[in-house]
Write an enzyme that holds these catalytic residues in place. Structure first.
Site, PDB file in Angstrom:
ATOM      1  N   HIS A 190       1.362  11.574 -14.209  1.00 18.16           N
ATOM      2  CA  HIS A 190       1.062  10.570 -15.235  1.00 18.16           C
ATOM      3  C   HIS A 190      -0.174   9.774 -14.814  1.00 18.16           C
ATOM      4  O   HIS A 190      -0.123   8.564 -14.622  1.00 18.16           O
ATOM      5  CB  HIS A 190       2.268   9.671 -15.442  1.00 18.16           C
ATOM      6  N   GLU A 241       6.101  15.944 -10.140  1.00 15.54           N
ATOM      7  CA  GLU A 241       5.420  14.657 -10.333  1.00 15.54           C
ATOM      8  C   GLU A 241       6.423  13.693 -10.951  1.00 15.54           C
ATOM      9  O   GLU A 241       7.449  14.116 -11.491  1.00 15.54           O
ATOM     10  CB  GLU A 241       4.196  14.817 -11.252  1.00 15.54           C
ATOM     11  N   SER A 277       5.746  15.950 -18.626  1.00 19.27           N
ATOM     12  CA  SER A 277       6.782  14.920 -18.668  1.00 19.27           C
ATOM     13  C   SER A 277       8.055  15.489 -19.304  1.00 19.27           C
ATOM     14  O   SER A 277       8.593  16.469 -18.801  1.00 19.27           O
ATOM     15  CB  SER A 277       6.254  13.701 -19.428  1.00 19.27           C
TER      16      SER A 277
END
Lengths: 316, 316
Positions: free
Chosen positions: B286, B216, B104
């Site tokens: 996630h 992602e 992230s």
């Protein structure tokens, strides 16, 4: 002779057709001759027609000979067709006096055009949200638009919030006895922050040095605004500007775990990272009261106490 | 001898302290020696301590001598401190065998480090969300993490969704009799799409040519994903890759006016714009089931029918 407005849809599909119709009617009531592009109400997925349809609409707007080419609305759809846009055709139309007006997603076309040709367009209203509002359209917005279409506009002024004045003082920017800040011959550019930051590193970001960058945004949390500003900062874009002028940043939601991290935090953080003054309060963004601003034009930025002015002289 | 994990917080403040504690306990239960950075639970505004605190935490992690430096969580906070990070110290730690693991917001540090030094880090789990989940942590996630910390991991495999296989076929990518796709010696890089695209045009985006880019994202509508991909596309980044591998894109909401514009639309749009194959379904993002991936390491990407493999050999 009536001024001629050509309405087209380069981005998202017009969903609120009632607002669109109200906007068209309002423009006619204001005395303009309104022409509507054949694909203005086209719809494909989220878009106002597929890529080819919207590229053709942009080309028709450029070829229309209108005084103003005005977007129906923003949304999303221009960034993906930037490589296919005929910038020369728009540049040619602009050189003959046409003014392209819009905001939000239109930022992509405006800055790509500036990068490719140097042509000036105008950050300003859209048909639906501004002229087609359910109540009375904002009178400042309408006056600025009329000044633009009649060639009367010479600039705009606004009242700085107190924090911005402090920033200038803290910044020890060259000041005269008459004014705290006076920047001349600086190219004004910018628009929507998310769209503009998405152009960084691409051929569609204008390489403006010694410019004045204006920014606005809607629906973006301050931490996301900061990340976008960080991209402009780390890419060296902000260091090359003589001033950053912040418009309206609206309709985001702070959360409990922000714990004091807010828009003002980001503005102060930004001011601490660049030498150029960061001014706030510009009446432009996703708000009813919006001025028109020339994207790509040389302007003067003057600040006297809490009064700020962006001046570009006659647009003829 | 127990493997040594150093937990630190380079991004957002740890809000769910119960999950953090469960994660630490779980890591201990799994047999690791867990050390917690003194500022792991620090809090300043949204952040796990102010910029100096988090920079010091990163430096302590690099100096810890641990086998793995593992982030407590992602969030936001690294992009703004990229210019101040001591990349040489991290590079030195990595060269001595330390593995930095996270995802992230950590994408910013990982790719900046790759750009500045070439050092390899690992896209992988975080303490709270992965090891500290209320139920049983995902067993594939834990197995991949253990393979990494013990140096046993040699690659990962997954099943391609049917659409991706079609894309490869349509793409006429060089294929052998044994496999439809075989790319060797390509640098794997990437991570979170929003964070990675925010590095475009800055000194913190690695200039990887002939690489394999994995991506992602969470909480981002497909039109925003497309705008981010467009930035990578227009910046010329995608044209330089031998493959794009899409992980999990989760927790966004489609709306009625999308009218068929969805994630698959964006994937197909992307495939139509680049020569390199776009593969989907990588178990990373996630989501609970996440593999570990070496950011900056040369890998082999092999596809045989619907089976895809990313292979990097022994990490020792």
């Amino acid at each position: 002779m009536k001024k001629h407005i050509y309405i087209f849809s380069p981005s998202s599909a017009v969903r609120d057709k009632a607002a669109f119709k109200r906007g068209v009617l309002r423009l006619k009531t204001l005395g303009y001759d309104v022409e509507i592009d054949e694909a203005a109400l086209a719809s494909y997925q989220r878009f106002a027609g597929d890529d080819e349809t919207r590229l053709a609409a942009i080309a028709r707007a450029a070829a229309s000979g209108a005084d103003v080419a005005l977007i129906s609305r923003g949304g999303y759809g221009l960034t993906r067709i930037l490589p296919q846009i005929n910038y020369k055709a728009i540049d040619k139309a602009v050189s003959k006096g046409m003014r392209f007006v819009g905001l939000s997603d239109f930022t992509a076309l405006q800055n790509a055009l500036l990068a490719k040709t140097g042509a000036v367009t105008w950050a300003g209203p859209a048909v639906g949200e501004d002229f087609g509002t359910e109540g009375q359209p904002d009178d400042i917005m309408e006056a600025c638009f009329d000044d633009l279409i009649t060639g009367q506009g010479e600039g705009t002024g606004w009242r700085l919030p107190k924090v911005a004045t402090k920033s200038i003082a803290a910044n020890a920017y060259p000041a005269t006895a008459e004014s705290r800040l006076n920047i001349n011959n600086a190219v004004l550019w910018g628009g929507n922050l998310a769209v503009l930051s998405s152009l960084v590193g691409t051929p569609y970001l204008p390489a403006v040095k010694g410019g004045i960058l204006f920014l606005e945004e809607v629906h973006e949390h301050p931490y996301r605004l900061e990340r976008m500003l960080t991209q402009l900062l780390h890419a060296g874009v902000l260091a090359q500007q003589k001033a950053v002028v912040l418009g309206q940043f609206t309709n985001y939601k702070l959360v409990p775990h922000d714990k004091g991290f807010k828009l003002a935090t980001v503005v102060q953080w930004l001011q601490n990272r660049i030498k150029a003054p960061v001014l706030s309060g510009l009446p432009f963004g996703h708000v009813p009261t919006k001025v028109v601003l020339p994207v790509g034009k040389k302007v003067t930025l003057a600040v006297e106490e809490r009064d700020a002015f962006l001046l570009w002289g006659h647009s003829h």
